[in-house]
Design an enzyme around this catalytic site. Structure first.
Site, mmCIF file in Angstrom:
data_model
loop_
_atom_site.group_PDB
_atom_site.id
_atom_site.type_symbol
_atom_site.label_atom_id
_atom_site.label_comp_id
_atom_site.label_asym_id
_atom_site.label_seq_id
_atom_site.Cartn_x
_atom_site.Cartn_y
_atom_site.Cartn_z
ATOM 1 N N HIS A 1 13.173 2.454 7.596
ATOM 2 C CA HIS A 1 12.201 1.495 7.077
ATOM 3 C C HIS A 1 12.638 0.919 5.733
ATOM 4 C CE1 HIS A 1 9.373 4.344 4.523
ATOM 5 N NE2 HIS A 1 10.636 4.516 4.237
ATOM 6 N N GLU B 1 2.349 0.173 7.829
ATOM 7 C CA GLU B 1 2.178 1.313 6.924
ATOM 8 C C GLU B 1 0.712 1.659 6.631
ATOM 9 O OE1 GLU B 1 4.578 3.248 6.275
ATOM 10 O OE2 GLU B 1 6.452 2.095 6.261
ATOM 11 N N ASP C 1 3.133 -5.189 4.057
ATOM 12 C CA ASP C 1 3.111 -3.732 3.935
ATOM 13 C C ASP C 1 1.923 -3.354 3.067
ATOM 14 O OD1 ASP C 1 3.625 -1.017 3.121
ATOM 15 O OD2 ASP C 1 5.733 -1.309 3.635
ATOM 16 N N ASP D 1 5.416 -6.589 -0.201
ATOM 17 C CA ASP D 1 5.815 -5.186 -0.157
ATOM 18 C C ASP D 1 6.113 -4.702 -1.574
ATOM 19 O OD1 ASP D 1 6.943 -2.671 0.543
ATOM 20 O OD2 ASP D 1 7.822 -3.509 2.360
ATOM 21 N N HIS E 1 8.382 -2.533 -1.904
ATOM 22 C CA HIS E 1 9.790 -2.190 -1.761
ATOM 23 C C HIS E 1 10.577 -3.358 -1.161
ATOM 24 C CE1 HIS E 1 7.280 1.464 -1.361
ATOM 25 N NE2 HIS E 1 8.162 1.967 -2.204
ATOM 26 N N ASP F 1 1.433 -0.931 1.304
ATOM 27 C CA ASP F 1 1.759 -0.334 0.017
ATOM 28 C C ASP F 1 2.001 -1.385 -1.065
ATOM 29 O OD1 ASP F 1 4.460 -1.214 0.042
ATOM 30 O OD2 ASP F 1 5.227 0.697 0.768
ATOM 31 N N HIS G 1 7.509 0.197 8.488
ATOM 32 C CA HIS G 1 8.051 -1.156 8.351
ATOM 33 C C HIS G 1 9.327 -1.374 9.146
ATOM 34 C CE1 HIS G 1 7.206 -4.623 5.339
ATOM 35 N NE2 HIS G 1 7.435 -5.061 6.555
ATOM 36 N N ASP H 1 13.220 -2.942 1.068
ATOM 37 C CA ASP H 1 13.700 -2.640 2.420
ATOM 38 C C ASP H 1 15.051 -3.294 2.676
ATOM 39 O OD1 ASP H 1 11.298 -1.336 2.634
ATOM 40 O OD2 ASP H 1 10.367 -2.774 3.995
#
Length: 303
Positions: free
Chosen positions: A143, A275, A230, A126, A128, A232, A99, A130
């Protein structure tokens, strides 16, 4: 529509390597054929953007910003490619890579839209945030710092990548799918004023209400939207081929519906999917999902 596919095989931003092969996996999963079958023209140089080979890359002297120099170099190249595509009236579709490539994508888009005096919004899908900086990052992996830098927080080398200053107003950033935040980045996100819909929000008010709020967010704040997706963000039980899996994510149907709704918004002018890690994948299923997500954003419907 002319869709310009850009392959960014950069995986220095995270702990696990392998996402540098993500663009190849997506290509093998049939992204070009999928888009052409929707009636779009695909523009692709067929050559990934150049990234310094890992054996020659220097991890750097700052443990809180690992591989800073090769990441800045690669993302600067990406920024130029993205801006050129936007200038040509094309839809930049970027496949990563980890990312950290959002640094380059947003730098190129920001440069283009500032000249047009258009307000850029970002939908960040995402697990996360970031949104760490070198002050808060527990890992030093860029990332995890890339969106904060794009919003004007962090190392000058990242904040000022490609052109000086922040690339997106944090008030125009909307997250969907968050479920794993570090303490420091959570505080910075609240201070910056981003909008976030976590997995708990989805459970609490329902995905339909989240979609309604997301669309209203962009309609009332922005002129154009970039989607940074992303893989994930999806639950690892269905998308195993990603570098930082976190249980309890979006299901596949929610991801597809989100892309369909954003398509109907008629404001999305660019996208990146990051990712995808073939080393961790099973029968390339995560890459196939990435292809289908992009297709839904570009107009594919079930009926």
């Amino acid at each position: 529509m002319d869709v310009h596919i850009l392959e960014m095989p950069l995986d220095y931003g995270g702990r696990r390597h392998g996402s540098d092969m993500g663009p190849s996996a997506v290509r093998l999963a049939g992204i070009r054929e999928k888009i052409e079958n929707l009636g779009h023209k695909v523009i692709s140089d067929q050559n990934p953007i150049k990234v310094t080979a890992q054996e020659f890359a220097d991890i750097g002297t700052n443990p809180k910003a690992k591989y800073l120099e090769p990441i800045v170099d690669a993302c600067t190249l990406l920024a130029k490619e993205v801006e050129d595509a936007a200038c040509d009236g094309e839809f930049p579709l970027v496949f990563g890579g980890d990312h950290s490539i959002v640094l380059g994508t947003l730098a190129g888009l920001s440069s283009f839209y500032k000249k047009k005096n258009l307000r850029l919004g970002v939908l960040y899908v995402d697990a996360h945030g970031d949104f760490n900086t070198t002050e808060t990052s527990p890992t030093g992996n860029i990332h995890g710092e890339c969106l904060a830098a794009s919003a004007g927080y962090g190392l000058p080398e990242l904040v000022n990548l490609y052109h000086e200053g922040r690339k997106v107003d944090p008030a125009n950033i909307c997250f969907v799918g968050l479920r794993d935040l570090d303490k420091g980045e959570k505080l910075l996100m609240k201070e910056a004023g981003v909008t976030a819909f976590t997995i708990s929000d989805i459970d609490r008010i329902g995905f339909d209400q989240v979609l309604t709020k997301v669309k209203l967010f962009f309609k009332t704040r922005c002129d154009v939207v970039h989607i940074s997706f992303d893989m994930d963000s999806l639950d690892p039980s269905i998308a195993p081929g990603t570098g930082v899996p976190v249980p309890g994510g979006l299901n596949y149907r929610e991801g597809l519906l989100l892309m369909e709704e954003m398509c109907q918004l008629n404001m999305v002018k660019s996208m990146e999917i990051v990712e995808v890690n073939p080393i961790l994948d099973v029968r390339n299923q995560t890459a196939i999902m990435a292809v289908n997500l992009a297709a839904r954003l570009l107009g594919e419907t079930l009926y």
